[in-house]
Design a protein around this motif. Structure first.
Motif: not given
Length: 190
Positions: A67-88
């Protein structure tokens, strides 16, 4: 055991009241996690933790952050970025043709601080890649980090005697006093 989770109204609206209530009750929340912002370990049983929902075109991933780094939120990203993160995260690998092997992905280390120029303090970022940077689509070795920066308008300086020119469109996102992202201008001017 209930977790010390923060689920913002924005996140609750996306995941639904039922899922949000399960998270808050500790049913679906992790005990320990790696913070999505600073990448250090966290523990939702013992420290305040934010839920961060990353949404792509077809995929959504719920992550956790101190909670000291980020507040709770929704972040829009590209599908490619999200798929890369999931693979990682999942450790999935792709079997590639040996002639098309992708070099190891470099990570950019970014340190923020202050620099004294002509008696005045100015904000500064030090960007250091962990491996050679190649142009997108390149399969060979090499390091194009400096040429890529120059193409974006940045120039190497041998010494700081005056404030460098402003690079319009670039911005730095700070969350809770910590560096969260460096944003570059889009090619469409937005």
């Amino acid at each position: 055991m209930p977790r010390m989770l923060d689920v913002s109204d924005e996140v609750r609206a996306e995941i639904g009241d039922e899922e949000a209530d399960r998270l808050l009750a500790g049913d679906n929340a992790p005990g320990s996690y790696d913070c999505t912002s600073c990448r250090t370990p966290g523990d939702s049983e013992n420290e305040h933790t934010s839920t961060v929902l990353f949404i792509g075109d077809e995929t959504a991933v719920l992550a956790f952050a101190h909670a000291t780094c980020l507040p709770s939120q929704v972040v829009q990203v590209t599908e490619e970025q999200l798929q890369g993160a999931v693979r990682s995260i999942s450790g999935d690998t792709v079997d590639l043709d040996p002639d098309k092997v992708v070099p190891e992905q470099a990570v950019l280390g970014v340190t923020s601080g202050l620099v004294l120029i002509a008696g005045e303090l100015h904000p500064a970022l030090v960007v250091e890649p962990t491996a050679p940077i190649v142009r997108p689509g390149t399969t060979g070795a090499g390091d194009d980090f400096l040429p890529l920066l120059i193409e974006q308008g940045f120039m190497p300086l041998s010494e700081l005697t005056e404030v460098p020119p402003v690079q319009h469109g670039w911005s730095v996102l700070l969350a809770m006093g910590q560096l969260h992202a460096v944003l570059q201008p889009s090619s469409t001017g937005g």
